[in-house]
Every structure is written in C-alpha cells, then in structure tokens.
Motif scaffolding. Structure first.
Motif, PDB file in Angstrom:
ATOM      1  N   ARG A 182       1.165  -1.039  -0.189  1.00 31.71           N
ATOM      2  CA  ARG A 182      -0.461  -0.189  -0.064  1.00 31.71           C
ATOM      3  C   ARG A 182       0.887   0.789  -0.265  1.00 31.71           C
ATOM      4  O   ARG A 182       1.139   1.988   1.137  1.00 31.71           O
ATOM      5  CB  ARG A 182      -0.975  -0.102   1.209  1.00 31.71           C
ATOM      6  N   VAL A 251       0.077  10.243 -10.374  1.00 37.95           N
ATOM      7  CA  VAL A 251      -1.147   9.878 -10.820  1.00 37.95           C
ATOM      8  C   VAL A 251      -2.351  10.424  -9.804  1.00 37.95           C
ATOM      9  O   VAL A 251      -3.419  10.268 -10.469  1.00 37.95           O
ATOM     10  CB  VAL A 251      -1.113   8.479 -10.213  1.00 37.95           C
ATOM     11  N   PRO A 269      -6.001   5.493 -17.700  1.00 35.62           N
ATOM     12  CA  PRO A 269      -4.708   4.585 -17.706  1.00 35.62           C
ATOM     13  C   PRO A 269      -3.124   6.023 -18.950  1.00 35.62           C
ATOM     14  O   PRO A 269      -2.535   4.444 -18.205  1.00 35.62           O
ATOM     15  CB  PRO A 269      -5.788   3.695 -18.197  1.00 35.62           C
ATOM     16  N   ILE A 272      -1.480   7.525 -16.049  1.00 33.84           N
ATOM     17  CA  ILE A 272      -0.703   6.564 -15.227  1.00 33.84           C
ATOM     18  C   ILE A 272       0.387   5.726 -15.792  1.00 33.84           C
ATOM     19  O   ILE A 272       1.419   6.185 -14.801  1.00 33.84           O
ATOM     20  CB  ILE A 272      -1.761   5.710 -14.634  1.00 33.84           C
ATOM     21  N   THR A 443       4.732  -2.933  -6.800  1.00 36.26           N
ATOM     22  CA  THR A 443       3.080  -2.673  -7.497  1.00 36.26           C
ATOM     23  C   THR A 443       3.536  -2.824  -8.797  1.00 36.26           C
ATOM     24  O   THR A 443       2.355  -2.264  -9.337  1.00 36.26           O
ATOM     25  CB  THR A 443       1.783  -1.606  -6.744  1.00 36.26           C
ATOM     26  N   ASP A 448       1.259  -4.202 -17.050  1.00 42.53           N
ATOM     27  CA  ASP A 448      -0.064  -3.757 -17.192  1.00 42.53           C
ATOM     28  C   ASP A 448       0.485  -1.959 -17.558  1.00 42.53           C
ATOM     29  O   ASP A 448      -1.119  -1.644 -17.299  1.00 42.53           O
ATOM     30  CB  ASP A 448      -0.315  -2.993 -15.438  1.00 42.53           C
TER      31      ASP A 448
ATOM     32  N   GLU B  33      -8.863  -0.181  -8.900  1.00 41.45           N
ATOM     33  CA  GLU B  33      -6.859  -0.490  -8.880  1.00 41.45           C
ATOM     34  C   GLU B  33      -7.195  -1.396  -9.839  1.00 41.45           C
ATOM     35  O   GLU B  33      -5.620  -1.020 -10.447  1.00 41.45           O
ATOM     36  CB  GLU B  33      -6.870  -1.219  -7.431  1.00 41.45           C
ATOM     37  N   GLU B  35      -8.450  -2.394 -12.851  1.00 37.37           N
ATOM     38  CA  GLU B  35      -8.856  -2.278 -13.731  1.00 37.37           C
ATOM     39  C   GLU B  35      -7.493  -0.630 -14.429  1.00 37.37           C
ATOM     40  O   GLU B  35      -7.328  -0.726 -15.656  1.00 37.37           O
ATOM     41  CB  GLU B  35     -10.376  -0.944 -14.274  1.00 37.37           C
ATOM     42  N   PHE B  36      -7.618   0.366 -13.501  1.00 33.33           N
ATOM     43  CA  PHE B  36      -6.636   0.844 -13.939  1.00 33.33           C
ATOM     44  C   PHE B  36      -5.357   0.258 -13.602  1.00 33.33           C
ATOM     45  O   PHE B  36      -4.608   0.778 -12.563  1.00 33.33           O
ATOM     46  CB  PHE B  36      -6.550   2.806 -13.466  1.00 33.33           C
ATOM     47  N   GLY B  37      -4.175  -0.014 -14.015  1.00 31.28           N
ATOM     48  CA  GLY B  37      -3.530  -0.953 -14.312  1.00 31.28           C
ATOM     49  C   GLY B  37      -1.956   0.067 -13.612  1.00 31.28           C
ATOM     50  O   GLY B  37      -1.922   1.569 -14.114  1.00 31.28           O
ATOM     51  N   ASN B  38      -1.070  -0.577 -12.400  1.00 32.82           N
ATOM     52  CA  ASN B  38      -0.553   0.364 -11.559  1.00 32.82           C
ATOM     53  C   ASN B  38      -1.160   1.603 -11.256  1.00 32.82           C
ATOM     54  O   ASN B  38      -0.135   2.627 -10.676  1.00 32.82           O
ATOM     55  CB  ASN B  38       0.449   1.170 -12.703  1.00 32.82           C
ATOM     56  N   LEU B  39      -2.436   1.979 -10.952  1.00 33.45           N
ATOM     57  CA  LEU B  39      -2.920   2.714 -10.161  1.00 33.45           C
ATOM     58  C   LEU B  39      -2.478   2.698  -9.174  1.00 33.45           C
ATOM     59  O   LEU B  39      -1.495   4.042  -8.245  1.00 33.45           O
ATOM     60  CB  LEU B  39      -4.654   2.969 -10.079  1.00 33.45           C
ATOM     61  N   ALA B  40      -1.722   1.889  -8.359  1.00 31.41           N
ATOM     62  CA  ALA B  40      -1.688   1.752  -6.845  1.00 31.41           C
ATOM     63  C   ALA B  40      -0.190   1.773  -6.809  1.00 31.41           C
ATOM     64  O   ALA B  40       0.044   2.086  -5.680  1.00 31.41           O
ATOM     65  CB  ALA B  40      -2.333   0.141  -6.199  1.00 31.41           C
TER      66      ALA B  40
END
Lengths: 488, 77
Positions: A182, A251, A269, A272, A443, A448, B33, B35-40
């Motif tokens: 986290r 982000v 995305p 991001i 993460t 991704d 999180e 759905e939006f890859g790498n948001l976290a």
C-alpha cells in the motif's frame, strides 16, 4: 488512432447515445459500489486511507509524547539496524535486539491491519503480504546501515525501489501476496510523522515561497502539456488529465481531474502510464543530476519537489539525495533539509491545491467542453472532498510538537527532546517510507502499463522537460539561497 | 443562496438520478485499482483525492458519483 485502437482525438461522448442506453441486463453482475457511496459524509473519517494515515500518525505522536513526558521514550519499539562495518556486528545487533524487532513487527502489523481492513482490505491477505514487506524492508534498512553503502551508492530508497521492481517484474509476486503493498498509505503515514519533526514555524516561514514556486511551475507545466496535447489533436479531457498528472501531484491528480472533467475510461490509464514511467526515471535521474551539479541538500530537495510527480516517488528521490550529504560527496546540508524542502514544495505548495484544480477544470468542462451533456453540475464541495486529508495530519503533528517543545532551550532540545521524542518518530517515519518505496517497485508491473500512444507521450514529455528546466531555474537560480538556508 | 455558475448547475434535469444510485456506476476502490493498471503504484483507489468517482459502464466514462444523466437506471430496478 491511438495504440489501443481508441481514437483519442474524439471530442466528446456521443450524447445521442445516452437515450439509447439499455438498462443493465438482469443477469449481469452488479456494478461494484463503494460502501456508502451515496455520500461518504462522516464515514469518510474511517473509510478513507488518508484519514487512517492521520489517525495512526497522530496516535503515534501522542504515544511518543506521553512516554517522553514521563521521562521515557518509545525508542525501544522504534528500532532500526545500527551502523555496521562487518557481518559479525550486524548479526550481534539482530541477536541483541530480536525481541524489539518482533514487537515492532507485531505493532506495525496490528495497527495496519486494523486500518486497512476498515477501508475494505482482507486481514489475512494483508498480514501475509506485510510479512514480506517488513522482512524486505528490514534487509534494505540493514544494507543502508552498512558503512560502505554510500560509497557503493546503495541509498536505501533507491535499493528498495529497484528490489521491488525486480521482484515484481522478473521473479513475480502472486496476487494473493499483493495486499500489503500500500504505497499511498505508508507514504501518507510517513508524511504525518514527518510533520512531527518539522517545526511549524518553518512551515510558516517557508510556506509562501514554496507555494509561489510550486504554483509557477504547476501552471506553466499544465499549460504546456494541455496546449501541446490539443495541438496534437487530443481530446480536452485527456489533455487536462495529462496536464494535471504532470503539474500537480502525479497519478492522484490525474485520477482526480479525470473524474472532475468526466474523462473517457481509457484516459486515466494513459496518464498513469506516463506519470509512473517518468516518475521512476526521475527518482534516479534527479539525485544524480543534483549530485553532479553539487547542489546543497535543501536546494536539491526543492528541485525534486518542484519536478517530481507523485509524493512517494519524490520522497524516494529526496531521501536518497539527503542521504548523500557529507564530506565524502561534498554535498552540503543535512539529510533533513532535503526532505523538508521537498515536503514544503510538494505537499504544501502543490498537493493541497488539487481540489481547486479540479473545481476550475470541472467548471471549464461543464461550461465549454461538454455543454451538450447532461449531468453537468459544478460541485464546489470537491475542494474539500478531494483535499488530500493527510496534509491535515501533517500540519496538526507539526503544531503539536512545536507547541510542546516551545520554550525549550537549544541545549535541552538536543539533549532531551531529540533523543527522547524526535529521533524515535524519525525512525518510525523512515520505516513507513521504506515500506512505501519498496511497495512502489512491488506494485509497478510493466506489463500492466496501458499503451499510451505517441501523441500523449509527446505532450507529457514536453511538460516534463519544461518542468525540469523551470524547476531548476527557480530552485537553484532564483530561490537557491533561500532553500540552502532552510532551517540552518 | 445563489452561487456563481448556478445556471450551469441547473443543467442537470431535475428528474435525473445521480450516478451514485445508478446500476451502471462502478466505484469500488479495489475494482478501480484492478481496472486502472498501476494506479496503486503511485496513488490509491482508497485516497481522498478520488472522492467517490467511478466508471459509468454504460458510457465508458470516469466521473463523479454526483453526476447523472437521463439514462439513469436505479439500483435494484
């Protein structure tokens, strides 16, 4: 057309389609809904990560003060590897302090589990994952305490990030073990604890310059990205999402602005991807460039605060640069100065304005970009809804510790307050940041990343270049002396 | 009290429901999180800045839970 096959120059959702939307089919799964999404209201206090970072951070400061006021300290639990030069020394340290580390792990795990289950994570999944986070962080902490670490450029934040990236992308981490990564919770907790070590008088003194410097850079960077994106034919809303990602707080800003301007689902995305990629590059590049230019830690931290995107990424760079200070490198200043100037610029100068950016852009969106769309209300409340609440904890912690140390002489501050109150909080802050830096790597999965496409990448990169140059000019040439003298 | 941009605010049809009560609206933090890859990796679905925004599955846009449109489909209807 964009790499995903989506036309990013599409200017608006086709509103004629609205009336033809079919009701959700009876057999389709229900849309996942945030509990209580009919308005968080008071429940925001226990259902948002920001507030839990505030509660945990302020409770830590309160407990630390309670011990200190009775002549004790939380130093026993705030343990970290001591400086070592041989393997035997390190082993001896762990042998002598094993129970302290066990107790520390239990406290971290218990408190974090309570906080994260309250916002919707599963306790079992988090705990299993946190064991991995803690052990890896302990190894990184130990490596950073090696007396040759600086010589080999083994700055803990950078090692944590690289180790995380390597594990996540080369070795792989099962999804079941990812709940403890986290990034934001840990960095927000670290920022609240940082508030306790940053005198409020310093925030008052340096805040206006930080806000001025950050505002200049934010407005210019946003404008460059937005105008470039529009010139390249991108949609207003994607342009705004990209611009906010580069200009405000990475982000988090991109996602906030995407919601405020009603971006297409494919837009966040893209932002991001670009923010995270550039942020990772800058985590390594900015400390290297600042070192090559011989900047003091205060100036280096200010430049990083002006030019990095996400909070966690910037803290990694600022802490790494602060760690380089000393006669061996010739970098002047203290490690704290790098983190403090970074925090003032990034948190006080940029983060807190995200609600204002969202409001202004939503007004523009509703009045100009999507006039024909329904549902276009301007929500003034978003200035507060979107406010990064951990900043409240950061300021309160700073005020509290400033008040309780008021009137203490410099001699007593160094003799009593620093070791009894400030040092243990600083150690716990470093733990929280290490968890966060490691989690960034763990993460971030390159597979991704959404294909951003050439035009968004060009627009964003133009903003990055302007941001870096303008950030350097303001941090070094215009306000350089100011940031060098910070807290001197 | 009359706010500036009040005319804009009135654009929402009085009968239109808000997204937060619409079956098409999806704003669970964990879902976002995923759905939006790498948001976290540098932010969070659980962060205050996200407020309660979510995805409209019908129109494929990301928007505030307080938005709405004439195609609102109440949950459970």
């Amino acid at each position: 057309m964009h790499a995903t096959g989506i036309d990013v120059s599409q200017t608006r959702t086709d509103m004629t389609a609205i009336t033809s939307i079919s009701p959700r089919p009876a057999n389709s799964p229900p849309a996942a809904r945030e509990p209580g999404s009919d308005g968080l209201g008071w429940s925001e206090f226990w259902r948002k990560e920001d507030w839990w970072a505030v509660w945990v951070g302020l409770a830590t400061v309160a407990v630390a003060y309670a011990f200190y006021a009775r002549g004790g300290s939380i130093g026993w639990i705030a343990v970290s590897p001591a400086r070592w030069s041989s393997g035997d020394q390190l082993i001896s340290h762990f042998a002598a302090n094993a129970w302290r580390y066990v107790a520390q792990f239990v406290v971290f795990a218990t408190v974090f589990t309570v906080a994260l289950t309250a916002i919707g994570h599963r306790a079992g999944a988090f705990l299993g994952s946190f064991v991995l986070v803690y052990l890896l962080s302990l190894a990184i902490f130990a490596l950073g305490a090696w007396d040759k670490a600086q010589y080999y450029n083994l700055e803990p934040p950078l090692v944590a990030l690289l180790a995380g990236l390597l594990i996540s992308n080369v070795i792989g981490v099962p999804d079941a073990l990812r709940s403890g990564f986290r990034v934001e919770f840990y960095v927000k907790l670290g920022i609240v604890l940082l508030g306790a070590t940053l005198p409020f008088t310093l925030i008052i003194w340096a805040g206006p310059v930080a806000i001025l410097q950050a505002s200049i850079v934010s407005i210019v960077t946003f404008s460059v990205i937005f105008v470039t994106a529009r010139k390249l034919g991108l949609d207003h809303r994607l342009a705004a999402t990209l611009g906010a990602g580069g200009a405000v707080c990475g982000v988090s800003a991109a996602i906030a602005i995407a919601g405020a301007v009603r971006a297409r689902k494919e837009d966040p995305p893209i932002a991001i991807t670009l923010v995270v990629l550039w942020a990772i590059v800058l985590i390594f590049a900015l400390p290297l460039a600042a070192r090559a230019l011989g900047l003091s830690t205060g100036v280096g931290g200010a430049w990083i605060g002006t030019s990095e995107f996400a909070d966690a990424a910037g803290f990694a760079a600022a802490q790494a640069y602060g760690g380089l200070a000393g006669p061996a490198t010739g970098i002047t200043g203290t490690a704290d100065q790098a983190v403090w100037s970074y925090t003032l610029i990034k948190v006080v100068g940029r983060d807190v304005w995200i609600g204002i950016w969202a409001l202004v852009l939503s007004i523009i969106s509703v009045t100009y970009w999507e006039r024909s769309e329904t549902g276009g209300t301007v929500e003034y409340g978003q200035i507060w809804w979107r406010f990064p609440k951990f900043v409240v904890g950061f300021l309160v912690a700073s005020v509290l510790v400033t008040l309780v140390t008021q009137g203490v002489s410099y001699a007593d501050y160094d003799r009593l307050v620093k070791p009894g109150l400030i040092a243990p909080i600083t150690t716990l802050r470093t733990w929280a940041f290490t968890f966060s830096f490691l989690s960034i790597g763990l993460t971030t999965r390159f597979r991704d990343f959404a294909p951003a496409g050439g035009r968004p990448a060009i627009a964003f990169t133009a903003g990055v270049i302007v941001n870096l140059v303008l950030g350097f000019v303001l941090s070094v040439l215009v306000f350089g002396q100011y940031w060098t003298d910070l807290a001197r | 009290m009359r706010w500036p941009f009040g005319q804009v605010a009135r654009k929402t049809p009085a009968t239109a429901g808000q997204c937060r009560t619409c079956a098409h609206f999806d704003n669970a933090p964990a879902t976002l999180e995923a759905e939006f890859g790498n948001l976290a990796s540098m932010s969070s679905g659980f962060a205050s800045v996200r407020a309660e925004d979510g995805i409209c599955r019908a129109r494929n846009i990301y928007l505030s839970s307080r938005a709405g449109c004439t195609s609102h489909h109440a949950v459970g209807v």
